[in-house]
Design a protein around this motif. Structure first.
Motif, mmCIF file in Angstrom:
data_model
loop_
_atom_site.group_PDB
_atom_site.id
_atom_site.type_symbol
_atom_site.label_atom_id
_atom_site.label_comp_id
_atom_site.label_asym_id
_atom_site.label_seq_id
_atom_site.Cartn_x
_atom_site.Cartn_y
_atom_site.Cartn_z
ATOM 1 N N PRO A 73 48.007 -28.785 -16.347
ATOM 2 C CA PRO A 73 48.164 -29.873 -17.096
ATOM 3 C C PRO A 73 48.142 -29.397 -18.402
ATOM 4 C CG PRO A 73 48.037 -30.829 -15.576
ATOM 5 C CD PRO A 73 47.292 -29.620 -15.208
ATOM 6 N N PRO A 74 48.635 -30.016 -20.138
ATOM 7 C CA PRO A 74 47.972 -30.309 -20.577
ATOM 8 C C PRO A 74 46.477 -30.895 -21.644
ATOM 9 C CG PRO A 74 50.353 -29.561 -21.143
ATOM 10 C CD PRO A 74 50.036 -29.674 -19.845
ATOM 11 N N GLY A 75 45.408 -30.474 -21.766
ATOM 12 C CA GLY A 75 44.534 -30.741 -21.938
ATOM 13 C C GLY A 75 43.596 -31.328 -20.668
ATOM 14 N N VAL A 122 42.255 -27.899 -9.479
ATOM 15 C CA VAL A 122 42.656 -28.903 -10.718
ATOM 16 C C VAL A 122 42.274 -30.337 -10.334
ATOM 17 C CG1 VAL A 122 43.543 -29.084 -13.620
ATOM 18 C CG2 VAL A 122 42.668 -26.649 -11.631
ATOM 19 N N CYS A 123 41.863 -31.544 -11.206
ATOM 20 C CA CYS A 123 41.427 -33.031 -10.994
ATOM 21 C C CYS A 123 41.911 -33.403 -8.970
ATOM 22 C CB CYS A 123 43.263 -33.114 -11.634
ATOM 23 S SG CYS A 123 42.494 -33.018 -14.081
ATOM 24 N N GLY A 124 41.326 -32.245 -8.329
ATOM 25 C CA GLY A 124 41.664 -32.783 -7.044
ATOM 26 C C GLY A 124 42.385 -32.413 -6.244
ATOM 27 N N TRP A 130 36.082 -17.443 -15.049
ATOM 28 C CA TRP A 130 37.440 -18.118 -14.644
ATOM 29 C C TRP A 130 37.171 -18.706 -16.077
ATOM 30 C CZ3 TRP A 130 37.295 -22.972 -15.465
ATOM 31 C CH2 TRP A 130 36.278 -24.399 -15.107
ATOM 32 N N THR A 131 38.021 -18.785 -17.068
ATOM 33 C CA THR A 131 37.658 -19.247 -18.106
ATOM 34 C C THR A 131 39.062 -20.239 -18.261
ATOM 35 O OG1 THR A 131 39.344 -17.470 -19.053
ATOM 36 C CG2 THR A 131 36.940 -17.595 -19.099
ATOM 37 N N LEU A 132 38.996 -21.631 -19.142
ATOM 38 C CA LEU A 132 40.119 -22.598 -19.842
ATOM 39 C C LEU A 132 40.873 -22.054 -20.944
ATOM 40 C CD1 LEU A 132 41.308 -24.908 -18.707
ATOM 41 C CD2 LEU A 132 39.734 -25.728 -19.580
ATOM 42 N N GLU A 133 41.519 -21.525 -20.894
ATOM 43 C CA GLU A 133 42.340 -20.992 -22.037
ATOM 44 C C GLU A 133 43.144 -22.062 -22.882
ATOM 45 O OE1 GLU A 133 43.608 -17.322 -21.660
ATOM 46 O OE2 GLU A 133 41.753 -16.953 -21.161
ATOM 47 N N ASP A 134 42.553 -22.836 -24.245
ATOM 48 C CA ASP A 134 43.791 -23.635 -24.906
ATOM 49 C C ASP A 134 44.124 -24.670 -24.065
ATOM 50 O OD1 ASP A 134 43.947 -22.054 -27.097
ATOM 51 O OD2 ASP A 134 46.108 -20.727 -26.063
ATOM 52 N N ARG A 135 43.082 -25.030 -22.805
ATOM 53 C CA ARG A 135 43.400 -26.243 -22.121
ATOM 54 C C ARG A 135 44.298 -26.628 -21.242
ATOM 55 N NH1 ARG A 135 40.064 -31.888 -25.510
ATOM 56 N NH2 ARG A 135 40.679 -32.637 -23.420
ATOM 57 N N GLN A 136 45.455 -25.436 -21.484
ATOM 58 C CA GLN A 136 46.208 -25.351 -20.429
ATOM 59 C C GLN A 136 46.551 -24.433 -19.242
ATOM 60 O OE1 GLN A 136 49.405 -25.701 -23.070
ATOM 61 N NE2 GLN A 136 49.265 -24.019 -24.397
ATOM 62 N N ALA A 183 37.757 -28.397 -18.772
ATOM 63 C CA ALA A 183 36.417 -27.257 -17.798
ATOM 64 C C ALA A 183 35.952 -28.974 -16.676
ATOM 65 C CB ALA A 183 34.984 -26.859 -18.406
ATOM 66 N N LYS A 184 35.146 -29.561 -16.878
ATOM 67 C CA LYS A 184 34.853 -29.955 -15.759
ATOM 68 C C LYS A 184 35.908 -31.199 -14.996
ATOM 69 C CE LYS A 184 34.741 -35.388 -17.542
ATOM 70 N NZ LYS A 184 34.082 -35.810 -18.441
ATOM 71 N N ASP A 185 37.450 -30.792 -14.685
ATOM 72 C CA ASP A 185 38.279 -31.219 -14.031
ATOM 73 C C ASP A 185 38.425 -29.709 -13.336
ATOM 74 O OD1 ASP A 185 38.631 -33.661 -15.269
ATOM 75 O OD2 ASP A 185 40.059 -32.213 -16.497
ATOM 76 N N VAL A 186 38.127 -28.391 -12.846
ATOM 77 C CA VAL A 186 38.542 -27.238 -13.065
ATOM 78 C C VAL A 186 37.375 -27.118 -11.625
ATOM 79 C CG1 VAL A 186 38.489 -24.616 -12.657
ATOM 80 C CG2 VAL A 186 39.512 -26.234 -14.828
ATOM 81 N N ARG A 187 37.572 -26.883 -10.331
ATOM 82 C CA ARG A 187 36.857 -26.714 -9.803
ATOM 83 C C ARG A 187 37.249 -25.180 -8.747
ATOM 84 N NH1 ARG A 187 33.678 -29.733 -11.298
ATOM 85 N NH2 ARG A 187 32.951 -31.658 -10.563
ATOM 86 N N CYS A 188 36.550 -24.228 -9.523
ATOM 87 C CA CYS A 188 36.764 -22.533 -8.566
ATOM 88 C C CYS A 188 35.893 -22.197 -8.217
ATOM 89 C CB CYS A 188 36.865 -21.852 -10.093
ATOM 90 S SG CYS A 188 37.334 -20.466 -9.837
#
Length: 157
Positions: free
Chosen positions: A35-37, A56-58, A77-83, A40-45
């Motif tokens: 989801p846009p927005g 993501v977000c549980g 892993w990387t989060l790009e453009d928050r999406q 990184a703290k929402d991601v568990r990898c």
């Protein structure tokens, strides 16, 4: 310096409900739409030699045993453009004959046409690596290219 082989020749992606995955001789790339927005703290990898888990977000998006082994310490892993989450796994077996037919052991398999195109691509990438003075990025291949194509290593130069 010239661009890497996969940049010059493009990629052969395998679409999934959450995004896509594709491979080179050395790496497996996984792109997961989130989801846009997303932060990184929402991601568990979690990336292991033969296992992957992504939430993501549980909410679990991807989890299971990988098709083949990877080098645990080199997975990122990387989060790009928050999406978009991009995961890069380094294959343990970097031979052209090691074309993953699916991302996980029993999930996200490439259809036969995509699998064929992936194998062709890895064979051309192998030829490029063995013959750095030539550019195989736009080449077409036919004949016996399964399992990495013919082995020319025993021929005299």
């Amino acid at each position: 310096m010239s661009a890497p082989f996969e940049e010059r020749s493009g990629v052969v992606p395998c679409g999934t409900p959450w995004g896509r995955w594709y491979q080179t001789l050395e790496e497996v790339f996984i792109e997961v739409r989130v989801p846009p927005g997303t932060r990184a703290k929402d991601v568990r990898c979690s990336l292991g030699s033969r296992h992957i888990a992504l939430a993501v977000c549980g909410q679990e998006l991807l989890q299971g045993k990988l098709f083949d082994s990877t080098v645990t310490d080199e997975g990122t892993w990387t989060l790009e453009d928050r999406q978009l989450i991009r995961i890069v796994l380094m294959k343990t077996n970097r031979d052209a004959g090691n074309c993953w037919t699916s991302l996980l052991e029993n999930e996200y398999a490439a259809d036969p046409w995509v699998q064929d195109q992936m194998q062709r691509k890895l064979t051309l990438e192998r030829f490029q690596k063995e013959n750095p003075g030539f550019d195989f990025s736009g080449a077409e291949i036919s004949g016996n290219y399964s399992k990495g194509g013919p082995d020319f290593s025993s021929l005299e130069k």
